[in-house]
Design an enzyme around this catalytic site. Structure first.
Site, PDB file in Angstrom:
ATOM      1  CE  LYS A 155      -1.827   3.347   2.889  1.00  0.00           C
ATOM      2  NZ  LYS A 155      -1.418   4.305   1.878  1.00  0.00           N
ATOM      3  N   GLY A 207       7.451   5.301   7.696  1.00  0.00           N
ATOM      4  CA  GLY A 207       6.733   6.573   7.657  1.00  0.00           C
ATOM      5  C   GLY A 207       6.918   7.337   8.948  1.00  0.00           C
ATOM      6  CB  SER A 208       4.969  10.124  10.299  1.00  0.00           C
ATOM      7  OG  SER A 208       3.686   9.525  10.267  1.00  0.00           O
ATOM      8  N   GLY A 212       3.188   5.271  12.506  1.00  0.00           N
ATOM      9  CA  GLY A 212       3.655   4.037  13.157  1.00  0.00           C
ATOM     10  C   GLY A 212       2.800   3.688  14.360  1.00  0.00           C
ATOM     11  CD  GLU A 229      12.700   0.126   7.755  1.00  0.00           C
ATOM     12  OE1 GLU A 229      13.059   0.941   6.898  1.00  0.00           O
ATOM     13  OE2 GLU A 229      12.829  -1.103   7.639  1.00  0.00           O
ATOM     14  CB  CYS A 263      14.237   8.413   6.857  1.00  0.00           C
ATOM     15  SG  CYS A 263      15.228   7.295   5.887  1.00  0.00           S
ATOM     16  CD  GLU A 362      11.233  13.187  10.376  1.00  0.00           C
ATOM     17  OE1 GLU A 362      10.069  12.852  10.664  1.00  0.00           O
ATOM     18  OE2 GLU A 362      12.024  12.450   9.758  1.00  0.00           O
TER      19      GLU A 362
HETATM   20  P1  NAP Z   1       3.284   8.902   6.808  1.00  0.00           P
HETATM   21  O1  NAP Z   1       2.359  10.042   6.643  1.00  0.00           O
HETATM   22  O2  NAP Z   1       3.313   8.237   8.136  1.00  0.00           O
HETATM   23  O3  NAP Z   1       2.894   7.856   5.662  1.00  0.00           O
HETATM   24  C1  NAP Z   1       3.634   6.702   5.420  1.00  0.00           C
HETATM   25  C2  NAP Z   1       2.735   5.643   4.829  1.00  0.00           C
HETATM   26  O4  NAP Z   1       1.827   5.218   5.843  1.00  0.00           O
HETATM   27  C3  NAP Z   1       1.855   6.122   3.687  1.00  0.00           C
HETATM   28  O5  NAP Z   1       1.625   5.036   2.821  1.00  0.00           O
HETATM   29  C4  NAP Z   1       0.588   6.522   4.407  1.00  0.00           C
HETATM   30  O6  NAP Z   1      -0.532   6.500   3.574  1.00  0.00           O
HETATM   31  C5  NAP Z   1       0.507   5.438   5.440  1.00  0.00           C
HETATM   32  N1  NAP Z   1      -0.210   5.821   6.655  1.00  0.00           N
HETATM   33  C6  NAP Z   1       0.047   6.876   7.456  1.00  0.00           C
HETATM   34  N2  NAP Z   1      -0.798   6.883   8.497  1.00  0.00           N
HETATM   35  C7  NAP Z   1      -1.603   5.806   8.345  1.00  0.00           C
HETATM   36  C8  NAP Z   1      -2.691   5.280   9.089  1.00  0.00           C
HETATM   37  N3  NAP Z   1      -3.130   5.870  10.210  1.00  0.00           N
HETATM   38  N4  NAP Z   1      -3.294   4.160   8.631  1.00  0.00           N
HETATM   39  C9  NAP Z   1      -2.863   3.565   7.510  1.00  0.00           C
HETATM   40  N5  NAP Z   1      -1.831   4.011   6.746  1.00  0.00           N
HETATM   41  C10 NAP Z   1      -1.228   5.120   7.165  1.00  0.00           C
HETATM   42  O7  NAP Z   1       4.774   9.293   6.467  1.00  0.00           O
HETATM   43  P2  NAP Z   1       5.272  10.059   5.185  1.00  0.00           P
HETATM   44  O8  NAP Z   1       4.980  11.496   5.392  1.00  0.00           O
HETATM   45  O9  NAP Z   1       4.766   9.397   3.966  1.00  0.00           O
HETATM   46  O10 NAP Z   1       6.848   9.807   5.220  1.00  0.00           O
HETATM   47  C11 NAP Z   1       7.726  10.651   5.855  1.00  0.00           C
HETATM   48  C12 NAP Z   1       8.135  10.053   7.187  1.00  0.00           C
HETATM   49  O11 NAP Z   1       8.715   8.773   6.940  1.00  0.00           O
HETATM   50  C13 NAP Z   1       9.218  10.846   7.861  1.00  0.00           C
HETATM   51  O12 NAP Z   1       8.923  10.920   9.220  1.00  0.00           O
HETATM   52  C14 NAP Z   1      10.470  10.021   7.610  1.00  0.00           C
HETATM   53  O13 NAP Z   1      11.470  10.219   8.573  1.00  0.00           O
HETATM   54  C15 NAP Z   1       9.939   8.640   7.646  1.00  0.00           C
HETATM   55  N6  NAP Z   1      10.824   7.707   6.937  1.00  0.00           N
HETATM   56  C16 NAP Z   1      11.573   6.859   7.684  1.00  0.00           C
HETATM   57  C17 NAP Z   1      12.453   5.974   7.057  1.00  0.00           C
HETATM   58  C18 NAP Z   1      13.325   5.044   7.872  1.00  0.00           C
HETATM   59  O14 NAP Z   1      13.993   4.226   7.277  1.00  0.00           O
HETATM   60  N7  NAP Z   1      13.333   5.148   9.192  1.00  0.00           N
HETATM   61  C19 NAP Z   1      12.534   5.960   5.666  1.00  0.00           C
HETATM   62  C20 NAP Z   1      11.748   6.853   4.926  1.00  0.00           C
HETATM   63  C21 NAP Z   1      10.878   7.713   5.588  1.00  0.00           C
HETATM   64  P3  NAP Z   1      -1.171   7.867   3.019  1.00  0.00           P
HETATM   65  O15 NAP Z   1      -0.130   8.536   2.227  1.00  0.00           O
HETATM   66  O16 NAP Z   1      -2.310   7.410   2.203  1.00  0.00           O
HETATM   67  O17 NAP Z   1      -1.565   8.682   4.232  1.00  0.00           O
END
Ligand code: NAP
Length: 461
Positions: A155, A207-208, A212, A229, A263, A362
């Site tokens: 997804k 993701g965030s 998580g 992650e 990230c 962040e």
């Molecule tokens: P995000 O808003 O948490 O979204 C990540 C993924 O999760 C997307 O597919 C999103 O779908 C889905 N998602 C978010 N909340 C959800 C929920 N409540 N239920 C189901 N699915 C959900 O994060 P992002 O803004 O895309 O990415 C940026 C973040 O990722 C930053 O904090 C970055 O540090 C972190 N990151 C970490 C790593 C690592 O290796 N540690 C690597 C890359 C990125 P939708 O888009 O449809 O909301």
């Protein structure tokens, strides 16, 4: 019918949309993945590896479509050519270790006993991927999970809605069976409902921190394995014996490449007082060279942020820090393309401290804070003063000193004279709110499989 939309940062308009899948259909798709998994796992590992690499190769053939599509979806300038380098490096590396990583651990093979630990695939693995490096973050789990004999459902983020669809298309065209790797367009409620219904045997979420937490809550009580992650606030530390020019070059690139949306991007830098002034001066010159603009223009080196709400977070943090005494060193007049929306000028702040949100939360944008430090002790304390822990970047000519400092740091990876890189031979992991688990390396394979122990006592007549 709910539509999932990608609003392009290039012009603020809808670039792509797909209908969100209803829960019942999503459950059927999971059922197909579960059925397909048995026969996929029975294939020899070499065959699975070959098919995954064929999928990777097929995606490479789509480069001319992938690169502008990425620019439209999340704003990365076309001049960088997508993310094939890391995507291929990771895929090829995991392919090279798959057979070894998955082979049984033999404890005893004698005329009395056979004792060993075999590795079995979990079953159906669910990958939830972010938009910032949409192909590379996804492949970290997709490739080893498939090679290990799992089926995978992906997804992808709404911002990069076409990426999961395209990856799956490439893999299927290359010969991976359709039910083995599926892309589903899911909204949050359906995602949570599937997880709560114990649809998956392992979930990798990138993701965030907030995202998580939602996934962990949805999985509560199901005992589904989770790899998380999450966010980072990665520091750099420049010691008095550092190669100054190399440090400026790598740390500024690490802070601003991909509009700072990495990230493991560098978000705060601590510099020994003897190098501080020179480091700041060179960093300002380095960052001032960026050309902010439309990512489809080959001259553009800094694209818009993926969404204007991400740029708003950066603007807020910078303004808040400045209101508390920080000094912004990049002259906004150098970047007339900054439109107050997704197009955001890079920024360097000095006179910052850890009372400011900018130095603790962040930022995930092309803005970095620089602080002067007196010694290793002070730098270690500041680097650890953070709720995240993904990577740190140490700048010194002394590997022993870097290792000694590294042992005192709360982090997943210690770099020396490098930054903002993922080494697929090492475990990608974090501490504190950066998450848990680990991907890539041999340990990544172990996390995508479960151990099964065999203790066979032979009958000796
Ligand atoms: P995000 O808003 O948490 O979204 C990540 C993924 O999760 C997307 O597919 C999103 O779908 C889905 N998602 C978010 N909340 C959800 C929920 N409540 N239920 C189901 N699915 C959900 O994060 P992002 O803004 O895309 O990415 C940026 C973040 O990722 C930053 O904090 C970055 O540090 C972190 N990151 C970490 C790593 C690592 O290796 N540690 C690597 C890359 C990125 P939708 O888009 O449809 O909301």
């Amino acid at each position: 019918m709910t539509m999932i939309k990608c609003i392009s940062p290039v012009n603020g308009e809808v670039y792509a949309e797909r209908p969100a899948m209803p829960l019942e259909l999503a459950k059927q798709a999971v059922g197909h993945a579960r059925l397909a998994q048995k026969s996929w796992a029975k294939r020899p590992v070499e065959e699975r590896v070959k098919l995954v690499l064929a999928g990777v190769a097929r995606l490479n053939e789509m480069v001319d479509e992938v690169v502008p599509e990425l620019a439209w979806q999340m704003g990365r300038p076309v001049r960088y050519g997508g993310e094939f380098k890391g995507f291929n490096e990771r895929s090829n590396y995991v392919a090279s270790i798959a057979a070894d990583a998955l082979k049984p651990i033999i404890v005893e093979e004698s005329d009395r006993f056979e004792r060993r630990i075999e590795r079995e695939p979990h079953g159906v693995v669910f990958v939830i991927a972010p938009w910032n490096y949409p192909y590379m973050t996804a492949i970290n789990t997709v490739a080893p999970a498939l090679m290990a004999g799992n089926t995978v459902i992906i997804k992808h983020a709404s911002q990069t809605i076409l990426v999961g669809e395209r990856m799956v298309r490439a893999f299927i065209e290359a010969g991976v069976p359709a039910d083995v790797f599926q892309n589903l367009f899911l909204d949050h409620d359906t995602t949570a409902a599937l997880i709560a219904a114990k649809s998956f045997d392992f979930i990798n979420f990138t993701g965030s921190v907030e995202g998580g937490r939602s996934i962990e809550r949805a999985a509560a009580g199901t005992f589904t394995g989770l790899g998380l992650e999450l966010g980072g606030k990665d520091p750099g530390y420049v010691m008095e014996d550092a190669d100054l020019d190399a440090a400026v070059d790598t740390l500024m690139d690490g802070a601003t490449y991909n509009s700072g949306q990495c990230c493991c991007g560098i978000e705060r830098i601590y510099v020994h007082e003897s190098l501080y002034d020179a480091f700041v001066e060179k960093s300002v010159a380095w960052v001032s060279n960026y050309k902010l603009g439309n990512p489809l223009d080959p001259e553009t080196t800094l694209g818009p942020m993926a969404n204007k709400r991400f740029a708003a977070t950066v603007r807020h943090q910078v303004a808040d820090a400045v209101s508390k005494g920080a000094k912004a060193l990049i002259d906004p007049k150098l970047f007339p393309q900054d439109d107050g929306g997704a197009y955001l000028a890079p920024q360097i702040l000095v006179d910052v401290d850890h009372s400011m949100e900018f130095m603790r939360e962040e930022t995930f944008g092309p803005a970095v804070g620089i602080m002067k430090v007196k010694n290793d002790g002070e730098a270690i304390e500041l680097m650890n003063d953070c709720q995240y822990g993904l990577t740190v970047s140490l700048w010194t000519r002394d590997p022993e000193r870097a290792s000694r400092i590294g042992r005192n740091l709360e982090t997943g990876t210690v770099f020396m004279n490098r930054a903002d890189y993922l080494d697929p031979a090492l475990c990608w992991t974090g501490v504190k709110e950066t998450g848990r688990g680990g991907s890539l390396s041999i340990l990544g394979f172990h996390n995508l499989t479960r151990p099964k122990s065999y203790h066979l006592k032979k009958v000796t007549a």
